[in-house]
Design an enzyme around this catalytic site. Structure first.
Site, short mmCIF file in Angstrom:
data_model
loop_
_atom_site.label_atom_id
_atom_site.label_comp_id
_atom_site.label_asym_id
_atom_site.label_seq_id
_atom_site.Cartn_x
_atom_site.Cartn_y
_atom_site.Cartn_z
N ASP A 130 0.90 -1.23 0.03
CA ASP A 130 0.14 -0.12 0.02
C ASP A 130 0.74 1.25 -0.13
O ASP A 130 0.43 2.25 0.27
CB ASP A 130 -0.95 0.04 1.24
CG ASP A 130 -2.01 -0.99 1.50
OD1 ASP A 130 -2.19 -1.45 -0.08
OD2 ASP A 130 -2.62 -1.25 2.24
N CYS A 184 -15.21 -16.27 -9.05
CA CYS A 184 -15.80 -16.68 -8.06
C CYS A 184 -16.95 -17.32 -7.84
O CYS A 184 -17.44 -17.72 -6.92
CB CYS A 184 -15.67 -15.69 -6.88
SG CYS A 184 -16.95 -14.24 -7.46
N CYS A 190 -21.88 -12.20 -1.50
CA CYS A 190 -21.22 -11.12 -0.85
C CYS A 190 -22.30 -9.77 -1.10
O CYS A 190 -22.28 -8.76 -0.37
CB CYS A 190 -19.90 -10.72 -1.55
SG CYS A 190 -19.86 -10.77 -3.36
N CYS A 194 -24.04 -7.31 1.83
CA CYS A 194 -23.59 -5.79 2.09
C CYS A 194 -24.72 -5.06 2.28
O CYS A 194 -25.76 -4.80 1.72
CB CYS A 194 -22.97 -5.10 0.67
SG CYS A 194 -22.34 -3.48 0.73
#
Length: 312
Positions: A130, A184, A190, A194
């Site tokens: 990062d 996936c 997912c 959320c």
């Protein structure tokens, strides 16, 4: 680098804690991928992360980060906890319970002794955690260690998506691995998990609706109506720092990563943190308590803003 040395290097990097290690040429990023990032930014999905729109040339061409770069080594370090302490507030993302991964990963790589293959750090190779404008997930996919899921995260077959990504850019030319293929699947777990609809079916994320962004990266008060509605929702008011919901819902983290756990210790200051302590602690006390923790990124005033949502 001969094949035997490549595999010794891979094994050495795995021995320092990486769940997966892959090699890819340091080529310029395809225009198609760059255009997708531009569309994401033009849509405003980067929210207040203006830095995502800067240094585009460096993101496209990692060879500009270190003169003579020929290879990118992508690494995935697991952060999955074998057991989450029962006393820890559920509003803190699991990865944040560990010591700051930026320093820990750098330290582990440096202690691995890769100089025998790559030469001198900062001259012949450089670690990125990062710390540089890098299209991490794209580079990791090209290095063959995983594919990008519908939650926007890299899914590593051996470890799921509960991984920190890091790269070593090096002037050493190493035979590349085969890029990862596949996806996936279409369960959509997912997206359903959320709470604010931040995830899109194409794998992009609207950070204006993402609890992780709003509790960590966003600076200052929430003045946007969308931000307010997310953070004052039933799920938003539970969140102190980050969000695990899309990760926890992903079947790849339950089925494929059953034996892959981090061996990093839990940060004691984070484990002791409660909403009451956040409200009462002074800034110097907070900084001392959070030394070596990723949670310092939000600062005390950010955490106070986050828990303040539950008081409204």
């Amino acid at each position: 680098m001969i094949a035997a040395d490549k595999e010794l290097l891979r094994a050495t990097l795995k021995s320092c804690g990486a769940a997966a290690v892959g090699f890819a040429p340091a080529d310029c990023e395809p225009e198609e991928y760059s255009n997708l990032r531009k569309q994401w930014i033009d849509s405003g999905y980067n929210a207040g992360m203006d830095y995502m729109a800067r240094n585009e040339e460096l993101r496209q061409d990692p060879r500009m980060l270190l003169e003579g770069t020929k290879t990118i080594i992508s690494l995935a370090f697991p952060y999955r906890l074998q057991e989450r302490p029962a006393e820890v507030d559920s509003g803190i993302a699991s990865y944040a319970l560990l010591y700051d991964y930026h320093d820990r990963i750098r330290s582990r790589i440096r202690q691995a002794g890769i100089e025998r293959w790559l030469g001198e750090e900062h001259i012949d190779w450089r670690i990125c955690v990062d710390s540089a404008p890098m299209a991490e997930r794209y580079r990791a996919r090209e290095a063959g260690i995983g594919y990008i899921g519908r939650n926007g995260m890299l899914i590593v077959p051996e470890a799921g998506s509960e991984v920190f990504l890091a790269e070593i850019i090096t002037t050493t030319e190493i035979e590349p691995d085969t890029p990862a293929s596949g996806d996936c699947g279409n369960c959509g777990a997912c997206l359903k998990a959320c709470p604010a609809g931040a995830l899109h079916p194409d794998g992009t994320i609207d950070c204006n609706r993402c609890i992780s962004y709003l509790t960590i990266e966003h600076r200052g008060p929430w003045v946007n109506d969308v931000h307010k509605s997310v953070m004052q929702s039933a799920e938003g008011i539970k969140s102190i720092y980050g969000c695990d919901r899309c990760v926890a819902a992903c079947p790849h983290n339950r089925l494929n990563a059953t034996e892959i756990f981090t061996d990093e210790p839990i940060h004691p200051g984070v484990a002791s943190l409660t909403r009451e302590k956040i409200r009462e602690i002074s800034e110097p006390e907070f900084n001392k308590l959070m030394k070596g923790s990723a949670m310092k990124r939000a600062k005390l005033q950010g955490l106070l803003r986050n828990i303040d949502a539950s008081d409204k």
